[in-house]
Design a protein around this motif. Structure first.
Motif, PDB file in Angstrom:
ATOM      1  N   SER A   1      54.349  71.781   7.842  1.00 19.32           N
ATOM      2  CA  SER A   1      55.230  72.216   6.287  1.00 19.32           C
ATOM      3  C   SER A   1      57.211  72.729   6.595  1.00 19.32           C
ATOM      4  O   SER A   1      56.874  72.359   5.782  1.00 19.32           O
ATOM      5  CB  SER A   1      55.308  74.051   6.209  1.00 19.32           C
ATOM      6  OG  SER A   1      53.400  73.958   6.293  1.00 19.32           O
TER       7      SER A   1
ATOM      8  N   GLN B   1      51.873  75.062   0.528  1.00 16.56           N
ATOM      9  CA  GLN B   1      50.782  75.794   0.642  1.00 16.56           C
ATOM     10  C   GLN B   1      50.476  77.262   0.378  1.00 16.56           C
ATOM     11  O   GLN B   1      48.984  76.846   0.968  1.00 16.56           O
ATOM     12  CB  GLN B   1      51.011  75.552   2.631  1.00 16.56           C
ATOM     13  CG  GLN B   1      49.742  76.089   3.888  1.00 16.56           C
ATOM     14  CD  GLN B   1      50.384  75.998   4.970  1.00 16.56           C
ATOM     15  OE1 GLN B   1      51.293  75.322   4.922  1.00 16.56           O
ATOM     16  NE2 GLN B   1      48.830  75.937   5.753  1.00 16.56           N
TER      17      GLN B   1
ATOM     18  N   ASP C   1      51.288  69.979   0.768  1.00 18.73           N
ATOM     19  CA  ASP C   1      50.893  70.471   1.484  1.00 18.73           C
ATOM     20  C   ASP C   1      49.436  71.556   1.649  1.00 18.73           C
ATOM     21  O   ASP C   1      49.114  72.117   1.584  1.00 18.73           O
ATOM     22  CB  ASP C   1      52.103  71.867   2.358  1.00 18.73           C
ATOM     23  CG  ASP C   1      52.011  72.322   3.411  1.00 18.73           C
ATOM     24  OD1 ASP C   1      51.350  71.876   4.295  1.00 18.73           O
ATOM     25  OD2 ASP C   1      53.461  72.707   3.564  1.00 18.73           O
ATOM     26  N   GLU C   2      49.077  70.687   3.049  1.00 20.48           N
ATOM     27  CA  GLU C   2      47.289  71.319   2.975  1.00 20.48           C
ATOM     28  C   GLU C   2      46.641  72.335   1.525  1.00 20.48           C
ATOM     29  O   GLU C   2      46.412  73.581   1.554  1.00 20.48           O
ATOM     30  CB  GLU C   2      47.330  72.590   3.322  1.00 20.48           C
ATOM     31  CG  GLU C   2      47.517  72.170   5.105  1.00 20.48           C
ATOM     32  CD  GLU C   2      46.996  73.109   6.126  1.00 20.48           C
ATOM     33  OE1 GLU C   2      45.970  74.169   6.219  1.00 20.48           O
ATOM     34  OE2 GLU C   2      47.628  73.489   7.047  1.00 20.48           O
TER      35      GLU C   2
HETATM   36 MG   LIG Z   1      52.310  74.609   6.997  1.00 19.31          MG
END
Ligand SMILES: [Mg+2]
Ligand SMILES: Nc1ncnc2c1ncn2[C@@H]1O[C@H](COP(=O)(O)OP(=O)(O)OP(=O)(O)O)[C@@H](O)[C@H]1O
Lengths: 504, 426
Positions: free
Chosen positions: A42, A84, A164-165
């Motif tokens: 991240s 995220q 991101d995820e």
């Molecule tokens: Mg992360």
């Protein structure tokens, strides 16, 4: 657009989160970024997006060096990011969130909401989303919020998209939809960076895979490698992807839940007449798609829900109507579903978080004063036992990576004398290594004779841990089935279908 | 292209069951009980007169005379009826409509006035004119507070901004002999106070409430010092500003009862009407407002779409200060005609209460400020016509109304999520 990161280094004080990371993403390529919790994925993406300033290194788009002073610059250069942690304003509508920052206006600066709505509809239609532009974001389920994030990124015609995820909070079906969208974007020439902890997804879409460990690139992997290969590359050792567990040796009934219903503040019945029991030394998994009453039933167990009817007995004593303090004292350990919101105080240190629910007496408090010596010793011991990766137990919990935050919650709950352990989404957002660890600890608690309830929307997790599985659908339990029930049966039950042969 | 099907079959609604809330009926019952004891059991005899017009009015309405005891009984019975209805609603797990609660409030106030004015006359137009007058600084202050909190900075310094505005407008207008320039001076002064708040709160991340409180004390100290050491000895040069004269709006000012209160006012009040509407419009309908609110709700999200959080906060807090400072000018240029030591007398804090009672909405905050202004003025009027309540109690009235309103009626309203929280960028 071709993206190149060259030698990016980012330090937070003494910690080097990114250490000379280089990465190239070709146009129309889906590039998966793998790594443990806290590896620095991240951080790297935030540098790319202009949220963090790199200490060293450069960012190139189509061979031209870029200098981003802030996210505004990065967006103008064609970079979009799905964060995220959702970057949505909860009280705004979908359209307002999507237009924010690049609003179209009419005379005297009036917002052109109609244009924003049309834009949301257009993108929704293009990708087959079903999103109401006028819905307030906070009223939407997380899966839909995730789509809003995606619409937001797409509405700016990003040429490079960072995910991101995105799948941590999605159901398997939603994940499949997202994967289809990524393929569509790829076909249109968009370059995509995709971060995930789920190796199945990597194999499904990635063209290339880069693995990061401790802030450094440790190598590229073939997207078709096996789970075990990818996992060991990420963690740096071989990982057990399936939990080793003996068959359960269930003892007496410990928790009895009988005809429990829960009303939300609007009078909506979110849990409807639910009954089950858990024996000592067994794991009952509560499966189901997010938002079918699982959250509420665990909160009802802990005394967090105001309108609960029915009976909840732990070792013969009623828990209904007790304040949370009394429930904790009765020996209930609880891992909440949202660790940052309900499990930790971000501004407190790790040590303080480890004693958060034990501040009423010895050994942490004597005569009204904190026993700091004891606390630090305890915290150090838990840090070793649970392998919490941190510079010091005096650092703020909010600075830890997701996996390590989760370990702090687990360490706190599992170090008490438990008579019931309730874990909601215990491995959400965790890397394979941490998942292995958490699962092992949960099975150990079971083997120590503690009744365990695991709530998970993740079928893999349910199947890995459960001795028995209760499937919830729209507030009710569809059925309670043995732990070895085939996945497709579970899948059907999660959609509300009653199992044909209900086992005892 | 392969479109992904995401639509699912519409699902039947979940079962509903009633959640009962007894808050409203209990509150209404308590007030009805108070009315019963005060207005009926301790009822007074005589006639209560409501004077609806003044000599200056074009259309004069006749006075309204009520027999005190009978009037109070009727009004109390009506209140009891509303309470009973509210009990019925709650038993059926329904809410009592807001307008009914408002009606109850009005009935209570009328009953109280009837009871208190036995044998005397209540000048209704005067009551309203006074209400508006006392509300003006509160409304400007509340607008400043709404903008501040909406952008994420708690503006506790409203009191200081009002006072600075009052002081600066008096001095500037006295020196230049131009009240309009005095207004500009007031805005600049309020803005300067805001600059300090913004600098400490946004740049140096000092706790906003503490900075605000310190600023209030500082401004009080400075203006009091200059008042006694500089203004008082040179009062004719420095503290005798020309006042704004009242402007009558034709036709509108002839509307019975409310006309004189609303449309026979100074320019400051007319600016206020426009300001309330503009702040509401800009806050909720424009790009500026959308960005401002996003920064106050979730600064990091605003940052990720390219909005400069610190800059947005800084300039809007400054604007809030300018608006509050403008309100301060009303005290000197619109009402009193000179600056006085600590002349705001806590108006800034009441304005802050109006912000909360008004749920961070400019229109509702204005209504809240009017309510507080009314309570304050009621106390003035009743002490003139001689009410049976000890004057110490009447002095408490505005504050009691404030506390009851903010604590009891606000309910579950939500402040902007990031209000008061500094945004730290890594
Ligand atoms: Mg992360
Ligand atoms: N703002 C910050 N200040 C200090 N340290 C930070 C900050 N942000 C991240 N870190 C640290 O940098 C490291 C990398 O964090 P990062 O969030 O990039 O990990 P990640 O790979 O995304 O992990 P996860 O898979 O859990 O999301 C971690 O050790 C984290 O504690």
């Amino acid at each position: 657009m071709k993206l190149e990161l060259r030698g990016i280094t980012k330090r937070f004080g003494a910690l080097t989160a990114n250490d000379a990371i280089s990465l190239t993403v070709e146009p129309g390529e889906i590039h998966a970024l793998l790594g443990e919790n806290g590896a620095g994925k991240s951080t790297l993406m935030n540098v790319l997006y202009g949220l963090y300033q790199a200490d060293e290194g450069s960012i190139l788009l189509d061979g031209v060096e870029q200098h981003f002073a802030g996210p505004g610059d990065a967006m103008r250069a064609g970079i979009g990011m799905v964060h995220q942690h959702f970057m949505l304003i909860p009280v705004f509508t979908v359209a307002e969130n999507v237009m924010l920052g690049h609003e179209q206006t009419k005379a005297i600066g009036r917002l052109d909401l109609a244009a924003a709505r049309a834009r949301v509809r257009e993108i929704s239609d293009r990708f087959g989303f079903d999103v109401d532009p006028d819905a307030r974001v906070e009223d939407l389920p997380v899966g839909v919020q995730q789509r809003v994030e995606i619409i937001k990124a797409l509405s700016r015609d990003a040429k490079v998209l960072v995910f991101d995820e995105p799948t941590a909070v999605l159901t398997p079906q939603e994940t499949d939809e997202l994967i289809a969208i990524m393929r569509q974007l790829k076909a249109a020439g968009t370059s995509i960076v995709f971060i995930t902890h789920k190796l199945r997804e990597v194999r499904a879409v990635a063209d290339r895979v880069t693995v990061i460990r401790l802030g450094k690139v440790v190598g590229e992997a073939d997207p078709q490698s096996t789970n075990a290969e990818l996992a060991s590359l990420m963690v740096g050792r071989s990982v057990e992807l399936t939990v080793q567990k003996e068959p359960a040796k269930p003892g007496d009934e410990a928790l009895v839940v009988r005809n429990v219903s829960v009303l939300d503040p609007n009078g909506q019945k979110v849990v409807n007449n639910v009954s089950f029991e858990v024996r000592r030394g067994e794991i009952l998994a509560i499966a189901g798609v997010q938002g079918n009453g699982q959250t509420e039933i665990t909160e009802a167990l802990l005394g967090l829900q105001p309108h609960v009817s029915g009976e909840i007995l732990l070792d013969g004593k009623s828990l209904i109507g007790l304040p949370v303090r009394k429930v904790l004292d009765a020996g209930v350990g609880f891992v909440p579903e949202d660790r940052t919101e309900d499990g930790l105080v971000a501004e407190f240190t790790i040590a303080e978080n480890l004693m958060l629910n034990r501040s009423t007496g010895e050994p942490f408090v004597k005569g009204g004063t904190l026993q700091l010596g004891y606390l630090n010793e305890f915290a150090e011991q838990k840090r070793k036992e649970f392998d919490i990766r941190t510079q010091s137990v005096q650092s703020h919990v909010g600075r830890l990576s997701g996996g390590n935050q989760q370990k702090v919650v687990l360490a706190r709950e599992l170090s008490r004398d438990l008579r019931l352990f309730v874990a909601a989404q215990p491995t959400r957002g965790l890397d394979v290594g941490s998942i292995e660890f958490v699962h092992t600890r949960i099975v150990q608690s079971r083997d120590a004779g503690i009744p365990v309830i695991v709530v998970s929307t993740e079928l893999d997790e349910v199947v890995a841990l459960a001795d028995r599985i209760a499937v919830m659908y729209r507030g009710s339990i569809v059925g309670i089935v043995p732990g070895d029930t085939p996945r497709d049966v579970l899948g059907l039950m999660m959609a509300g279908e009653k199992p044909t042969e209900v086992a005892a | 292209m392969t479109a992904v099907a995401a639509t699912r079959a519409p699902e039947p609604a979940l079962e509903r069951e009633a959640v009962r809330s007894w808050k409203v009926p209990i509150a209404l019952a308590i007030f009805t009980l108070v009315a019963l004891v005060l207005f009926v059991a301790l009822g007074r005899d005589g006639t209560s007169t409501f004077r609806l017009s003044t000599e200056a009015d074009a259309f004069r309405l006749p006075d309204l005379a009520l027999p005190t005891r009978a009037g109070c009984i009727v009004l109390t019975v009506l209140m009891a009826a509303i309470t009973a209805y509210s009990v019925v609603r709650s038993r059926a797990a329904r809410k009592t409509p807001l307008w009914l609660i408002a009606l109850f409030g009005v009935l209570f106030v009328v009953a109280f006035l009837t009871w208190a004015s036995a044998g005397a006359a209540v000048p209704v137009p005067g009551l309203l004119v006074g209400t508006l007058g006392l509300s003006v600084p509160l409304i400007f202050g509340a607008l400043g507070g709404v903008i501040g909190e909406r952008v994420g900075v708690v503006n506790v310094a409203i009191e200081g901004q009002l006072l600075a505005g009052a002081f600066a407008s008096a001095v500037v207008a006295s020196v230049t002999r131009q009240p309009l320039i005095g207004l500009i001076g007031a805005m600049v002064a309020g803005m300067l106070v805001s600059f300090v708040l913004a600098a400490f709160a946004i740049k140096y991340l000092v706790d906003q409430v503490i900075v605000g409180v310190v600023l209030n004390v500082l401004v009080t100290g400075i203006t009091s010092f200059f008042f006694s050491k500089v203004l008082t000895p040179n009062a004719s040069v420095l503290n005798s500003p020309p006042k704004f004269s009242r402007i009558e709006i034709p036709v509108l000012s002839d509307i019975p009862i409310i006309g004189p209160a609303l449309f026979r006012q100074t320019i400051i009040v007319y600016v206020m009407y426009v300001a309330v509407a503009l702040v509401w419009f800009f806050l909720f309908k424009t790009r500026w407002g959308l960005r401002l609110r996003s920064v106050g709700e979730h600064p990091q999200a605003a940052d990720t779409v390219g909005i400069n959080v610190a800059r947005t906060r800084f300039w809007n807090v400054s604007l809030a200060g300018a608006i509050a400072g403008f309100g301060g000018a009303y005290l000197t240029l619109g009402a009193v005609g000179s600056f006085n030591k600590e002349m705001t007398a806590g108006a800034g804090f009441i304005a802050l209460a109006a912000v909360i009672f008004g749920r961070w909405d400019p229109l509702r905050a204005t209504l809240a400020a009017l309510l507080f202004g009314f309570a304050q003025n009621l106390q003035n009027v009743l002490s003139i016509i001689g009410s049976p309540v000890p004057s110490e109690f009447m002095l408490m009235l505005p504050y009691v109304v404030t506390i009851v309103a903010v604590a009891g009626l606000v309910g579950q309203s939500r402040a902007p999520a990031a209000s008061g929280k500094p945004y730290i960028k890594s």
